[in-house]
Design a protein around this motif. Sequence first.
Motif: not given
Length: 186
Positions: A104-115
Amino acid sequence: MWRLMWLLAGVTAIPPHQETARVARFVAHMCDWGALATISTQDPPMRGQPFANVFSISDGPVGKSSGVPYMYLTDLEVSVRDLKVNANASLTMSLAQTSYCKKQGYDPQDPLCAHVIFYGVVEKVQNGTETDFAKTALFSRHPEMAFWPIGHKWFFAKLNIINIWLLDFFGGIKTVTPEDYFNAVP
């Protein structure tokens, strides 16, 4: 390998972010490992300080999510020593460890990269049926565990979840009740 099985089983997308409990269950089931934070009992300067360590995790074999994070532990592990004094811990798992965020091109800290962040109490699995499930859950995803040194006296443990927080979209962290979490279908 198991992610390929997910794709073959038709699981290709994260649930909608409005379905927080389902997203939390999805993250917990998709992730193979997490960072477990304890309060250190080690000699100063660490005693009493937060201490995080990576552990292999499984909530069930692929496609059979229980929602319960299981671990394979030994008393020789530094975090297990901490847990013997204070069994409270937090566990964080992120889709950054899967291919999802990269695709998706999300950085691990991006909120869209769910955790998801769980808070609870770590305890040994005592029930024979649950021990069998924990063994299947962990060894199916982490096959080398079956060959770890017997002399280390490995045991199965679980995080009894008390609180759950999820970050999977913009606008801040969301709280998920354990009841909603365990009732959700990932």
